[in-house]
Design an enzyme around this catalytic site. Structure first.
Site, PDB file in Angstrom:
ATOM      1  N   HIS A 187      34.690  42.277  30.111  1.00 58.60           N
ATOM      2  CA  HIS A 187      34.261  41.234  31.041  1.00 58.60           C
ATOM      3  C   HIS A 187      32.869  41.422  31.600  1.00 58.60           C
ATOM      4  O   HIS A 187      32.397  40.572  32.352  1.00 58.60           O
ATOM      5  CB  HIS A 187      35.222  41.141  32.227  1.00 58.60           C
ATOM      6  CG  HIS A 187      36.470  40.399  31.914  1.00 58.60           C
ATOM      7  ND1 HIS A 187      36.578  39.041  32.060  1.00 58.60           N
ATOM      8  CD2 HIS A 187      37.651  40.824  31.438  1.00 58.60           C
ATOM      9  CE1 HIS A 187      37.787  38.664  31.692  1.00 58.60           C
ATOM     10  NE2 HIS A 187      38.460  39.729  31.306  1.00 58.60           N
TER      11      HIS A 187
ATOM     12  N   LYS B 267      30.379  31.283  44.658  1.00 56.40           N
ATOM     13  CA  LYS B 267      30.867  32.366  43.811  1.00 56.40           C
ATOM     14  C   LYS B 267      30.717  33.652  44.596  1.00 56.40           C
ATOM     15  O   LYS B 267      30.151  33.639  45.692  1.00 56.40           O
ATOM     16  CB  LYS B 267      30.074  32.443  42.498  1.00 56.40           C
ATOM     17  CG  LYS B 267      28.548  32.425  42.719  1.00 56.40           C
ATOM     18  CD  LYS B 267      27.764  32.416  41.423  1.00 56.40           C
ATOM     19  CE  LYS B 267      27.788  31.081  40.713  1.00 56.40           C
ATOM     20  NZ  LYS B 267      28.459  31.101  39.412  1.00 56.40           N
ATOM     21  N   ARG B 268      31.243  34.778  44.069  1.00 59.30           N
ATOM     22  CA  ARG B 268      31.028  36.041  44.757  1.00 59.30           C
ATOM     23  C   ARG B 268      29.523  36.247  44.992  1.00 59.30           C
ATOM     24  O   ARG B 268      28.692  35.810  44.200  1.00 59.30           O
ATOM     25  CB  ARG B 268      31.581  37.202  43.910  1.00 59.30           C
ATOM     26  CG  ARG B 268      33.079  37.331  43.963  1.00 59.30           C
ATOM     27  CD  ARG B 268      33.578  37.605  45.361  1.00 59.30           C
ATOM     28  NE  ARG B 268      33.303  38.963  45.769  1.00 59.30           N
ATOM     29  CZ  ARG B 268      34.221  39.907  45.912  1.00 59.30           C
ATOM     30  NH1 ARG B 268      35.504  39.641  45.695  1.00 59.30           N
ATOM     31  NH2 ARG B 268      33.880  41.113  46.302  1.00 59.30           N
TER      32      ARG B 268
ATOM     33  N   LYS C 234      23.889  37.371  40.489  1.00 61.16           N
ATOM     34  CA  LYS C 234      24.158  35.922  40.549  1.00 61.16           C
ATOM     35  C   LYS C 234      23.035  35.164  41.275  1.00 61.16           C
ATOM     36  O   LYS C 234      22.988  33.948  41.267  1.00 61.16           O
ATOM     37  CB  LYS C 234      25.507  35.662  41.222  1.00 61.16           C
ATOM     38  CG  LYS C 234      26.708  36.133  40.389  1.00 61.16           C
ATOM     39  CD  LYS C 234      28.000  35.923  41.158  1.00 61.16           C
ATOM     40  CE  LYS C 234      29.249  36.402  40.427  1.00 61.16           C
ATOM     41  NZ  LYS C 234      29.750  35.430  39.421  1.00 61.16           N
TER      42      LYS C 234
ATOM     43  N   THR D 249      33.193  31.010  34.954  1.00 60.42           N
ATOM     44  CA  THR D 249      34.191  29.950  34.779  1.00 60.42           C
ATOM     45  C   THR D 249      33.979  28.882  35.842  1.00 60.42           C
ATOM     46  O   THR D 249      34.383  27.736  35.652  1.00 60.42           O
ATOM     47  CB  THR D 249      35.631  30.503  34.879  1.00 60.42           C
ATOM     48  OG1 THR D 249      35.729  31.335  36.044  1.00 60.42           O
ATOM     49  CG2 THR D 249      36.008  31.281  33.641  1.00 60.42           C
TER      50      THR D 249
ATOM     51  N   LYS E 228      34.312  24.582  35.770  1.00 60.92           N
ATOM     52  CA  LYS E 228      35.045  23.741  36.727  1.00 60.92           C
ATOM     53  C   LYS E 228      34.155  22.601  37.226  1.00 60.92           C
ATOM     54  O   LYS E 228      34.593  21.457  37.355  1.00 60.92           O
ATOM     55  CB  LYS E 228      35.511  24.568  37.926  1.00 60.92           C
ATOM     56  CG  LYS E 228      36.455  25.721  37.588  1.00 60.92           C
ATOM     57  CD  LYS E 228      36.627  26.656  38.797  1.00 60.92           C
ATOM     58  CE  LYS E 228      37.225  27.981  38.389  1.00 60.92           C
ATOM     59  NZ  LYS E 228      37.085  29.020  39.436  1.00 60.92           N
TER      60      LYS E 228
HETATM   61  C1  LIG Z   1      36.416  30.139  39.480  1.00 55.35           C
HETATM   62  C2  LIG Z   1      36.383  31.021  40.644  1.00 55.35           C
HETATM   63  C3  LIG Z   1      35.537  32.128  40.643  1.00 55.35           C
HETATM   64  C4  LIG Z   1      34.597  32.444  39.505  1.00 55.35           C
HETATM   65  O1  LIG Z   1      33.396  31.752  39.711  1.00 55.35           O
HETATM   66  P1  LIG Z   1      32.059  32.127  38.921  1.00 55.35           P
HETATM   67  O2  LIG Z   1      31.102  31.077  39.372  1.00 55.35           O
HETATM   68  O3  LIG Z   1      32.376  32.007  37.463  1.00 55.35           O
HETATM   69  O4  LIG Z   1      31.662  33.475  39.332  1.00 55.35           O
HETATM   70  C5  LIG Z   1      35.528  32.934  41.754  1.00 55.35           C
HETATM   71  N1  LIG Z   1      36.313  32.683  42.823  1.00 55.35           N
HETATM   72  C6  LIG Z   1      37.119  31.605  42.861  1.00 55.35           C
HETATM   73  C7  LIG Z   1      37.942  31.365  44.066  1.00 55.35           C
HETATM   74  C8  LIG Z   1      37.195  30.742  41.772  1.00 55.35           C
HETATM   75  O5  LIG Z   1      38.010  29.697  41.810  1.00 55.35           O
END
Ligand SMILES: *Cc1c(COP(=O)(O)O)cnc(C)c1O
Length: 839
Positions: free
Chosen positions: A381, A572-573, A578, A680, A684
């Protein structure tokens, strides 16, 4: 109404489900029967009046009613798997970021409308009932969420696939904001009772740990080590049903909680040491107390190692136990079982499976090794070095001495093979060894996972490529066929059908509802992309979602936003790679240009951030403070009040993501190229009709391929370009600073305390980072192209029809990014299994 393409009635959603799902007599009265079941549970499970209007009671009563249906279907599903002698897939993961289950279950069982009606009759809004459920936050971010999406897809595809994880008493911490700083609060998600899970005390298992090795010989004089003086932990399974869409297949997720073995406590009791007995019990229970809040960072703590071992030990016992129920020996193990390791966290499975087979079932080493390799597979990952797990040999020796011995044996045999293939290449041996030599020897868990697996996969085309070329090049040269790419995906059931019901309905009304289980169907939206009527409907829905999010923003961040403004979203985190800082720098640039009169604002923007920082990650926590301070200055400046607004929504989690993502116009996916393995979140947003501002990183590359360059805003250096600059050490931040006035404008603001007027010096570390040539994530080389692409975005946003067309094309071309596609690829390329459908 008849659908143009399929001649199927429009209300297919309900019709197909009716055929699929339940016995007709049950169905005819599904509303009254759900109502009856809820009444029953209100009285008999909760001891409340059936007339209760408490949302909490109604949530539990609904959940219990659904669980009744699901548990019955688990048994049916199991009979079907048995009959088909289905190969079983076990997905081992330290994280399952599930979120709430009620809405998901209602949609997948086809009961969402029924339930909404039942509650509406009582004057209750179903949304409010759903809000009662605590998120199951048993994961940090993308990796854990992927595992949750895969469970949904495996059940929907009727693959005999099951999740194995840890029953953390405390999930990922709750984030509160105090004066702009993150404060962590424990997430006691089980405090109010979890109606979904079934504790299976009868299937508990016992796991040995600690102790020492005694070097005996067996009767034949062969080396026969004994693991002695171990302690034991008890693993107690908690099962959560996982219902596939259509309700036919219900798999389960098994989470293990740690307890103390009563037998052993009694021994201490008998010695009269009550306190020590209780202490041991408490120590055992500590093991599954809490999820480590580290995303793409390793912990190095003994307790985390124990957790990883505990997961693997409990899971493999269970997997082997199930297998031996209908097999005499292990010959068919790899035919009957596939085990997927979600990152290296469960990679001790290699050693534990070998130990079980060799020590407990007395198989010869070579046979055991063949079975192990054929059964296990590994998903990588991340290539960030701070996330690559290594455990000190000394720690393994103390915690799991027998496993360490086995790892050494695996390594010796492996290095022998390497030597045979490349005689005399000592450097190669050192690079490939499972053991990193040095003062403190360490076990490289990724090497263990690779050597013990028949398949190694990356999670996007670019990421797999980088694995093969850089990080794992030696392994790729040795076993080119072992490497495969499987690009990540998301489940459209949660991220469109449930999260964006109005858009889902519009889509189903237009092209039918087959997209719910076949996302490639969205292609058929393309002809509607520039149809004014469809565009109008789409925009209406987007605006409604933005208004709804506006409500959440005003309730949780105390800021009023303009729903007509462009919602520019970076959630995101929080992590340096990032590059939340790059987004903030863009905002600062816009702000300063407007107040200096160098730019007339044309498009009002609302910048929306959310994300948690690992509690010990100083830079990430500073970013949260910076976002708040920049927000405070800008949001209170009259000169830009119609132009810019900045929002930080606290406590980013699945249920909040479900509210934010459908409301986004622009999705920020701006990691430094070569660092985000897939992402991911990006998928979305695309699925919900946001346009992406992104680097050529992770799955963004494939999004570009799918959607076409005119429908996505790509900027910045490519991964190879950055790698080249790193190789040559040719990047000098100060050169960019001196060359570009745009960059100076922003960086000097950190020096000059523009965003910390009452705390001078607060953000000067950012200025110094750049001045000291310490921009490890290449913000400056990408900054100019980033502000240029944002100018382009602004221009394009003003052309509503063309922007809307692009948004719809993003949806239409997002089919590839379904986790159904991803799971089907795992099934075909790695697990060698297929759907086990009814009849
Ligand atoms: C999808 C999701 C992530 C992953 O997001 P990235 O932008 O791909 O880092 C992290 N936290 C939550 C709550 C998510 O739904």
């Amino acid at each position: 109404m008849i659908d143009k393409f399929t001649d199927r009635p429009h209300n297919v959603l309900n019709n197909t489900l009716q055929d699929l799902l339940m016995k007709p007599d049950y169905l005819q009265s599904s509303k009254s029967s759900l109502k009856a079941s809820m009444d029953y549970h209100l009285r008999c499970s909760l001891c409340k009046e059936a007339s209760s209007k408490e949302c909490r009671d109604l949530f539990l009563a609904t959940a219990f009613s659904l669980r009744d249906q699901m548990t019955e279907k688990i048994l049916e599903t199991e009979r079907r798997y048995q009959q088909a002698k289905a190969k079983r897939v076990y997905y081992l993961s330290m994280e399952f970021l599930i979120g709430r289950l009620l809405g998901d279950a209602l949609h997948n069982l086809g009961l969402i409308d029924v339930c909404r009606n039942v509650l509406a009759d009582a004057g209750i809004d179903i949304e409010e009932v759903q809000e009662q459920e605590n998120d199951a936050g048993l994961g940090n971010g993308g990796l854990g969420r992927l595992a949750a999406c895969f469970l949904d897809s495996m059940a929907t595809l009727s693959i005999a696939g099951f999740g194995y994880g840890i029953h953390y008493e405390y999930g990922l911490f709750k984030q509160e904001i105090d004066n702009g700083y993150q404060k962590e609060k424990p997430d006691n998600w089980l405090a109010e009772f979890n109606p979904w899970e079934i504790k299976r005390t009868d299937e508990k298992c016992i796991v040995p740990i600690y102790g020492r090795i005694e070097h005996f010989q067996d009767r034949a004089g062969d080396y026969n080590p004994m693991w002695l003086d171990w302690k034991v932990i008890m693993g107690i399974p908690f099962d959560t049903p996982v219902v596939g869409y259509g309700g036919k297949t219900v798999n389960w997720l098994r989470l293990y909680g740690a307890g103390s073995s009563t037998d052993f406590d009694i021994q201490i009791f008998n010695e009269g040491d009550y306190f020590r007995a209780v202490e041991q019990k408490v120590a055992s229970e500590t093991i599954t107390k809490m999820l480590y809040p580290l995303d793409t960072l390793k912990s190095g703590k003994e307790l985390r190692l124990v957790q990883e071992y505990f997961l693997v030990a409990c899971s493999l016992r269970d997997i082997v136990r199930r297998y031996l129920k209908d097999h005499e020996n292990f010959d068919r193990f790899p035919h009957a079982v596939a085990i997927q390791m979600n990152d290296t966290h469960p990679s001790l499975a290699v050693a534990e499976l070998m130990r079980l087979l060799v020590d407990e079932y007395a198989l010869p080493w070579d046979h055991a090794w063949e079975l192990t390799q054929k059964t296990l597979a590994y998903t990588n990952h991340t290539i960030l070095s701070e996330a690559l797990e290594k455990w000190p040999v000394s720690l393994l020796e103390q915690v799991i001495p027998r496993h360490l011995q086995i790892i050494y044996e695996i390594n010796a045999r492996f290095l022998q093979k390497v030597t045979y293939l490349h005689p005399g290449n000592v450097d190669l041996l050192r690079r490939m060894s499972l053991i990193e030599e040095g003062e403190n020897k360490q076990v490289r868990m990724a090497h263990l996972a690779m050597v013990g697996s028949h398949s190694i996969n990356g999670v996007s085309a670019l990421h797999t490529d980088i694995l093969k070329k850089n990080n794992f090049a030696d392994f790729h040269a040795m076993w080119p066929d072992r490497f495969v790419n499987i690009t990540n995906g998301i489940t459209q059931r949660r991220w469109l059908l449930k999260a964006n019901p109005q858009l889902a309905q519009l889509i189903s009304k237009t092209i039918g509802d087959a997209w719910i289980t076949d996302l490639s169907q969205l292609k058929r939206l393309e002809p509607y992309a520039d149809e004014p009527a469809f565009q109008k409907e789409f925009r209406k829905i987007k605006l409604a979602n933005k208004e709804r999010l506006g409500g959440t923003i005003s309730r949780t961040a105390w800021i009023t936003v303009n729903p007509e403004s462009l919602f520019d979203v970076h959630v995101k985190r929080i992590h340096e790679y990032k590059r939340q800082l790059l987004k903030v720098m863009h905002i600062i640039y816009e702000y300063l240009r407007i107040i200096r009169g160098e730019k007339k604002h044309t498009v009002a923007r609302t910048f929306i951030f959310a994300g948690k920082a690992a509690p010990g990650y100083w830079v990430a926590k500073q970013m949260i403070k910076l976002i708040h301070n920049v927000g405070q200055v800008i949001n209170s400046d009259k000169r830009v009040q119609d132009a810019l607004k900045i929002v930080f929504l606290p406590d980013y989690r699945v249920s909040l993501a479900e509210k934010i993502i459908p409301a986004a116009d622009l999705s920020e996916q701006i990691s430094m190229a070569g660092t985000e393995a897939s992402g991911t979140g990006n998928m979305k947003f695309m699925l919900n009709g946001a346009l992406t501002a992104g680097t050529l990183d992770g799955a963004n590359v494939e999004m570009l391929e799918e959607v076409g360059a005119e429908n996505i805003f790509i900027f910045g250096l490519k991964a190879e370009e950055i790698a080249e600059m790193e190789r040559k050490s040719s990047y000098r931040p100060t050169e960019y600073y001196h060359r570009h006035p745009e960059i100076r404008l922003v960086i000097d603001a950190f020096r000059d305390n523009v965003f910390s007027p009452s705390e001078p010096g607060l953000f000067q570390w950012i200025y110094h980072r750049f001045m000291n040539e310490e921009d490890y994530y290449f913000h400056l080389p990408d900054f100019i192209s980033y502000i240029r692409v944002q100018e382009k975005i602004e221009k394009e946003y003003r052309n509503t029809a063309s922007w809307t067309k692009k948004a719809i094309l993003n949806i239409a071309r997002s089919g590839k990014f379904s986790s159904d596609r991803a799971v089907s690829e795992y099934a075909g390329l790695i697990w060698n299994t297929e759907s086990v459908k009814e009849g």
